[in-house]
Design a protein around this motif. Structure first.
Motif, PDB file in Angstrom:
ATOM      1  N   UNK A 179      18.862   6.231  13.708  1.00 58.75           N
ATOM      2  CA  UNK A 179      20.202   5.698  13.465  1.00 58.75           C
ATOM      3  C   UNK A 179      20.314   4.823  12.232  1.00 58.75           C
ATOM      4  N   UNK A 180      19.259   4.796  11.393  1.00 58.21           N
ATOM      5  CA  UNK A 180      19.382   4.079  10.122  1.00 58.21           C
ATOM      6  C   UNK A 180      19.049   5.059   9.001  1.00 58.21           C
ATOM      7  N   UNK A 181      19.653   4.828   7.817  1.00 53.69           N
ATOM      8  CA  UNK A 181      19.391   5.765   6.714  1.00 53.69           C
ATOM      9  C   UNK A 181      17.924   5.720   6.296  1.00 53.69           C
ATOM     10  N   UNK A 182      17.385   6.892   5.995  1.00 56.42           N
ATOM     11  CA  UNK A 182      15.996   6.996   5.535  1.00 56.42           C
ATOM     12  C   UNK A 182      15.775   6.185   4.259  1.00 56.42           C
ATOM     13  N   UNK A 183      16.791   6.169   3.396  1.00 60.28           N
ATOM     14  CA  UNK A 183      16.654   5.443   2.128  1.00 60.28           C
ATOM     15  C   UNK A 183      16.380   3.963   2.374  1.00 60.28           C
ATOM     16  N   UNK A 184      17.100   3.376   3.359  1.00 58.65           N
ATOM     17  CA  UNK A 184      16.904   1.959   3.692  1.00 58.65           C
ATOM     18  C   UNK A 184      15.483   1.744   4.239  1.00 58.65           C
ATOM     19  N   UNK A 185      15.034   2.661   5.104  1.00 58.80           N
ATOM     20  CA  UNK A 185      13.682   2.539   5.666  1.00 58.80           C
ATOM     21  C   UNK A 185      12.639   2.564   4.558  1.00 58.80           C
ATOM     22  N   UNK A 186      12.858   3.465   3.606  1.00 55.54           N
ATOM     23  CA  UNK A 186      11.936   3.605   2.480  1.00 55.54           C
ATOM     24  C   UNK A 186      11.913   2.322   1.642  1.00 55.54           C
ATOM     25  N   UNK A 187      13.104   1.760   1.382  1.00 57.21           N
ATOM     26  CA  UNK A 187      13.186   0.548   0.573  1.00 57.21           C
ATOM     27  C   UNK A 187      12.563  -0.636   1.284  1.00 57.21           C
ATOM     28  N   UNK A 188      12.762  -0.735   2.607  1.00 54.43           N
ATOM     29  CA  UNK A 188      12.149  -1.839   3.353  1.00 54.43           C
ATOM     30  C   UNK A 188      10.633  -1.732   3.258  1.00 54.43           C
ATOM     31  N   UNK A 189      10.120  -0.518   3.399  1.00 55.46           N
ATOM     32  CA  UNK A 189       8.666  -0.309   3.337  1.00 55.46           C
ATOM     33  C   UNK A 189       8.128  -0.634   1.945  1.00 55.46           C
ATOM     34  N   UNK A 190       8.850  -0.204   0.905  1.00 54.84           N
ATOM     35  CA  UNK A 190       8.325  -0.325  -0.449  1.00 54.84           C
ATOM     36  C   UNK A 190       8.659  -1.664  -1.111  1.00 54.84           C
ATOM     37  N   UNK A 191       9.903  -2.147  -0.932  1.00 54.54           N
ATOM     38  CA  UNK A 191      10.306  -3.393  -1.581  1.00 54.54           C
ATOM     39  C   UNK A 191      10.234  -4.585  -0.641  1.00 54.54           C
ATOM     40  N   UNK A 192      10.476  -4.368   0.648  1.00 55.25           N
ATOM     41  CA  UNK A 192      10.524  -5.467   1.610  1.00 55.25           C
ATOM     42  C   UNK A 192       9.153  -5.895   2.096  1.00 55.25           C
ATOM     43  N   UNK A 193       8.306  -4.944   2.460  1.00 53.82           N
ATOM     44  CA  UNK A 193       7.011  -5.268   3.056  1.00 53.82           C
ATOM     45  C   UNK A 193       6.090  -6.071   2.147  1.00 53.82           C
ATOM     46  N   UNK A 194       6.067  -5.816   0.811  1.00 52.47           N
ATOM     47  CA  UNK A 194       5.212  -6.646  -0.044  1.00 52.47           C
ATOM     48  C   UNK A 194       5.525  -8.139   0.087  1.00 52.47           C
ATOM     49  N   UNK A 195       6.791  -8.484   0.405  1.00 50.76           N
ATOM     50  CA  UNK A 195       7.168  -9.893   0.535  1.00 50.76           C
ATOM     51  C   UNK A 195       6.559 -10.532   1.773  1.00 50.76           C
ATOM     52  N   UNK A 196       6.174  -9.720   2.783  1.00 48.89           N
ATOM     53  CA  UNK A 196       5.470 -10.297   3.920  1.00 48.89           C
ATOM     54  C   UNK A 196       3.983  -9.925   3.851  1.00 48.89           C
ATOM     55  N   UNK A 197       3.535  -9.581   2.627  1.00 42.99           N
ATOM     56  CA  UNK A 197       2.100  -9.421   2.396  1.00 42.99           C
ATOM     57  C   UNK A 197       1.534  -8.038   2.616  1.00 42.99           C
ATOM     58  N   UNK A 198       2.395  -7.035   2.828  1.00 38.55           N
ATOM     59  CA  UNK A 198       1.874  -5.671   3.012  1.00 38.55           C
ATOM     60  C   UNK A 198       2.311  -4.811   1.838  1.00 38.55           C
ATOM     61  N   UNK A 199       1.374  -4.564   0.902  1.00 39.67           N
ATOM     62  CA  UNK A 199       1.726  -3.726  -0.248  1.00 39.67           C
ATOM     63  C   UNK A 199       1.035  -2.380  -0.145  1.00 39.67           C
ATOM     64  N   UNK A 200       1.784  -1.336  -0.416  1.00 36.46           N
ATOM     65  CA  UNK A 200       1.187   0.001  -0.432  1.00 36.46           C
ATOM     66  C   UNK A 200       1.640   0.728  -1.685  1.00 36.46           C
ATOM     67  N   UNK A 201       0.895   1.754  -2.065  1.00 31.77           N
ATOM     68  CA  UNK A 201       1.258   2.541  -3.238  1.00 31.77           C
ATOM     69  C   UNK A 201       2.547   3.315  -2.937  1.00 31.77           C
ATOM     70  N   UNK A 202       3.274   3.718  -3.996  1.00 27.52           N
ATOM     71  CA  UNK A 202       4.481   4.519  -3.760  1.00 27.52           C
ATOM     72  C   UNK A 202       4.181   5.766  -2.928  1.00 27.52           C
ATOM     73  N   UNK A 203       3.025   6.410  -3.202  1.00 30.53           N
ATOM     74  CA  UNK A 203       2.680   7.633  -2.472  1.00 30.53           C
ATOM     75  C   UNK A 203       2.540   7.347  -0.976  1.00 30.53           C
ATOM     76  N   UNK A 204       1.790   6.267  -0.658  1.00 24.86           N
ATOM     77  CA  UNK A 204       1.591   5.918   0.752  1.00 24.86           C
ATOM     78  C   UNK A 204       2.922   5.588   1.404  1.00 24.86           C
ATOM     79  N   UNK A 205       3.763   4.797   0.708  1.00 22.42           N
ATOM     80  CA  UNK A 205       5.069   4.415   1.263  1.00 22.42           C
ATOM     81  C   UNK A 205       5.930   5.644   1.494  1.00 22.42           C
ATOM     82  N   UNK A 206       5.957   6.537   0.500  1.00 24.24           N
ATOM     83  CA  UNK A 206       6.791   7.730   0.600  1.00 24.24           C
ATOM     84  C   UNK A 206       6.392   8.588   1.788  1.00 24.24           C
ATOM     85  N   UNK A 207       5.082   8.881   1.878  1.00 22.53           N
ATOM     86  CA  UNK A 207       4.589   9.732   2.961  1.00 22.53           C
ATOM     87  C   UNK A 207       4.838   9.070   4.311  1.00 22.53           C
ATOM     88  N   UNK A 208       4.533   7.762   4.378  1.00 20.08           N
ATOM     89  CA  UNK A 208       4.667   7.043   5.643  1.00 20.08           C
ATOM     90  C   UNK A 208       6.124   6.990   6.107  1.00 20.08           C
TER      91      UNK A 208
END
Lengths: 216, 147
Positions: free
Chosen positions: A62-91
């Motif tokens: 029920x949430x847009x995939x784009x938002x989920x992707x942005x939270x994973x890629x741009x949001x998570x590094x702010x709470x200390x979890x950084x991943x490569x674009x490839x890992x974020x995209x696939x995940x």
């Protein structure tokens, strides 16, 4: 002129198409495993597991995939979890598609006739054997057509990973359109390549489905 | 304690964005549903040529990612002289997407009505259009609506 432009664009976009296929394939394998494990979990006794599965499915569907992707890629590094674009995209693609797969597998598991369960018990199979040799193979067969639709959607949704800098087909089309001012041929060729990938995929899925049906 | 300042400051932007989301969604849902219904019905016209043209067009449009459809309309069409404003581009892309997906749902709904219904219609002397209008569609719509 047009031919030169296309000859220049094709290798670029073909590389992008390769990444699109790679990301989609990796995400689909993860999404199938995730969907299946979660669907089997949801059949277990205990309402907390079922509520947890429900929560996962509802949240991600029920949430847009784009938002989920942005939270994973741009949001998570702010709470200390950084991943490569490839890992974020696939995940992100895997978790999103996984939520859809859960519902499909769950419906598949529930569609296996109760007599199969009784027959497994009668022949003395353990619960584990019953699940692996009797119920899950039949559930997979029932789920296959819907799973195929999800795979097709996944390939199209994978175009969103271009927004976090993964050089997939969509990204390469954007690059070519911006840097060489060839927006029409670039996006046009991207449309053609996506259509080719999806139509081939659909044919393969239909063929597998027919083989599975014929074997019954 | 978390600073809520930014949230108050951003909420204005986000709410404006939500309004645009709703506008475009409503317009696309309205256009896409109606157009999709018509395109879905086109799959059942007597002419096999029209049927296969419609089938292929829907299949091809469905194979294009929404993001690419949007970019194609907004960035690529101006290059061949079709300059479409941004709001209209977005509505057009979403409507097109909604249309082809609705068309497939409508097709599935109509095909799911058993052949006996059509035969009964023919046996009572109804024309092709009448069968569709009075026999098939009323039943199909009930199955289409949930999707």
């Amino acid at each position: 002129m047009t031919f030169d432009v296309l000859a220049h664009l094709l290798p670029l976009l073909a590389v992008g198409a390769g990444l699109t296929i790679l990301v989609s394939a990796a995400a689909m394998i993860l999404a199938i495993v995730l969907g299946m494990v979660t669907a089997v979990l949801s059949q277990m006794p205990g309402k907390w597991i079922r509520r947890l599965v429900r929560g996962y499915v509802e949240l991600f569907r029920n949430t847009p995939l784009l938002i989920q992707l942005f939270i994973l890629y741009f949001g998570f590094p702010q709470i200390g979890i950084s991943m490569s674009p490839l890992a974020c995209g696939v995940l992100a693609l895997a978790i999103y598609t996984g939520a859809y797969n859960v519902e499909i597998f769950r419906a598949g598991l529930e569609a296996v006739p109760i007599g199969q369960h009784e027959a497994a018990v009668a022949t003395g199979l353990s619960r584990f054997q019953e699940a692996f040799y009797v119920i899950i193979p039949q559930a997979l067969r029932i789920s296959f057509p819907s799973l195929g639709n999800n795979l097709v959607s996944l390939v199209k949704n994978s175009s969103l990973v271009s927004t976090i800098g993964l050089a997939d087909l969509m990204f390469q089309a954007n690059e070519a359109a911006y840097t060489d001012f060839v927006s029409f041929p670039a996006y046009g060729l991207a449309v053609v390549l996506y259509v080719v990938i999806i139509l081939l995929l659909t044919r393969v899925i239909n063929r597998i489905d027919r083989t599975l049906t014929a074997r019954q | 304690m978390m600073n809520i300042g930014p949230y108050v400051e951003w909420s204005d932007y986000l709410l404006k964005g939500a309004l645009v989301t709703i506008q475009i969604a409503l317009a696309s849902i309205a256009i896409g549903t109606i157009a999709g219904f018509l395109v879905g019905l086109l799959r059942f016209v007597p002419s096999p040529t029209v049927r296969s043209i419609v089938a292929w067009t829907v299949e091809i449009v469905r194979a294009v990612p929404l993001l690419l459809m949007l970019f194609f309309i907004f960035f690529a069409l101006p290059a061949i002289g079709l300059d479409i404003p941004i709001g209209l581009s977005a509505t057009l892309a979403m409507s097109l997407w909604m249309t082809v997906n609705t068309a497939e749902v409508v097709r599935g709904g109509i095909q799911s009505i058993s052949a006996g219904q059509k035969e009964a219609g023919m046996a009572t002397g109804l024309s092709g259009v009448q069968i569709m209008r009075y026999v098939i569609l009323p039943q199909a719509v009930l199955r289409i609506l949930p999707s």
